[in-house]
Design an enzyme around this catalytic site. Structure first.
Site, PDB file in Angstrom:
ATOM      1  N   HIS A 181      -3.723  -4.997   0.399  1.00  0.00           N
ATOM      2  CA  HIS A 181      -3.223  -5.424   1.715  1.00  0.00           C
ATOM      3  C   HIS A 181      -3.326  -6.944   1.858  1.00  0.00           C
ATOM      4  O   HIS A 181      -4.324  -7.457   2.384  1.00  0.00           O
ATOM      5  CB  HIS A 181      -4.029  -4.760   2.830  1.00  0.00           C
ATOM      6  CG  HIS A 181      -3.678  -3.336   3.059  1.00  0.00           C
ATOM      7  ND1 HIS A 181      -2.598  -2.944   3.836  1.00  0.00           N
ATOM      8  CD2 HIS A 181      -4.259  -2.193   2.630  1.00  0.00           C
ATOM      9  CE1 HIS A 181      -2.540  -1.625   3.871  1.00  0.00           C
ATOM     10  NE2 HIS A 181      -3.521  -1.139   3.144  1.00  0.00           N
TER      11      HIS A 181
ATOM     12  N   CYS B  74       0.832  -1.204   0.000  1.00  0.00           N
ATOM     13  CA  CYS B  74       0.000   0.000   0.000  1.00  0.00           C
ATOM     14  C   CYS B  74       0.872   1.261   0.000  1.00  0.00           C
ATOM     15  O   CYS B  74       1.487   1.567  -1.012  1.00  0.00           O
ATOM     16  CB  CYS B  74      -0.993  -0.013   1.162  1.00  0.00           C
ATOM     17  SG  CYS B  74      -2.360   1.153   0.937  1.00  0.00           S
TER      18      CYS B  74
ATOM     19  N   GLU C 166      -1.880  -8.697   3.948  1.00  0.00           N
ATOM     20  CA  GLU C 166      -1.759  -9.030   5.372  1.00  0.00           C
ATOM     21  C   GLU C 166      -3.040  -8.807   6.164  1.00  0.00           C
ATOM     22  O   GLU C 166      -3.188  -9.313   7.282  1.00  0.00           O
ATOM     23  CB  GLU C 166      -0.610  -8.216   6.002  1.00  0.00           C
ATOM     24  CG  GLU C 166      -0.949  -6.790   6.398  1.00  0.00           C
ATOM     25  CD  GLU C 166      -1.032  -5.794   5.249  1.00  0.00           C
ATOM     26  OE1 GLU C 166      -1.101  -4.579   5.541  1.00  0.00           O
ATOM     27  OE2 GLU C 166      -1.041  -6.207   4.072  1.00  0.00           O
TER      28      GLU C 166
END
Length: 247
Positions: free
Chosen positions: A192, A102, A194
């Site tokens: 993202h 990001c 994660e």
């Protein structure tokens, strides 16, 4: 023996942990370590948004670096952002593995000579399907990665122009540069990999409280999120394989 050398990695943390993420996930550092760490590795964190950077003599100790997301703009001129850009120049010259997520994706684009700005189409919040280039290293490996993957997105800025020598390796209907590679050692991901859905919902509340987004967007995402499922395992394979030199 070289094969017994300890693998060491660092997370360059560009965001402040909220109380929620700290209590439930051990902070964003904990989120990244759970996705990326393997047995026998050492992981360190540098809170670069607070001015905490590795010393130059420490850089050769690391096999790779991960740059996180941030509420800051990658095109801003804060001191820590310029310090981070200088660090990335050094790491690039050392051919260190760097994975940017990001804001990390965007600051890599800026540091390498590309252009970052607000997206002309506004916020992208939710789960989006991106398309991988069929000629990218991701598609040509034995990782068994499909050419279309879903990923959590939460951004209103994007890389608008690639650095010279960089290659777009994924895009979406919303964002033309969802992923890029620069040589064999740098990769940026706009989404993202994660994040879990609970982190996204928490972020929506924070953005709403700060008047960054309107109520109708928050309501729309909350209504749809139960029907969305990011391809977290595929993204984990991609990120781990890239960072550990298996791509």
């Amino acid at each position: 023996m070289e094969g017994d050398e300890e693998k060491r990695y660092a997370v360059l943390l560009c965001a402040e942990d909220s109380e929620y993420v700290r209590k439930k996930h051990g902070g964003y550092f904990g989120v990244f370590v759970r996705m990326l760490a393997e047995a026998g590795e050492t992981w360190d964190v540098y809170r670069v948004a607070m001015g905490e950077f590795p010393d130059e003599h420490e850089l050769p100790l690391y096999h790779g670096f991960v740059i996180t997301g941030s509420c800051n703009d990658a095109y801003a001129n804060d001191t820590w952002i310029h310090d981070l850009i200088n660090l990335l120049h050094k790491l690039n010259s050392m051919n260190k593995k760097i994975l940017g997520i990001c804001f990390g994706h965007q600051i890599l684009g800026r540091a390498l000579g590309g252009k970052v700005s607000r997206s002309p189409t506004g916020w992208d919040i939710g789960v989006r399907t991106i398309t991988l280039s069929s000629s990218s290293p991701l598609a040509l490996t034995s990782l068994d990665i499909p050419l279309k993957l879903s990923i959590i997105e939460c951004h209103r800025d994007e890389v608008r122009e690639l650095p010279a020598k960089a290659e777009v390796i994924a895009w979406s209907e919303k964002t033309g540069i969802e992923m890029f590679r620069y040589g064999d050692h740098i990769m940026g991901i706009q989404g993202h990999p994660e994040y879990s859905k609970d982190i996204l919902l928490h972020l929506i509340d924070r953005l709403l409280n700060k008047d960054y987004i309107m109520d109708d967007l928050a309501v729309e995402v909350r209504e749809k999120i139960a029907f969305w499922e990011p391809d977290k395992e595929a993204w984990k394979r991609i990120c781990v394989s890239f960072l550990k030199g298996r791509l």
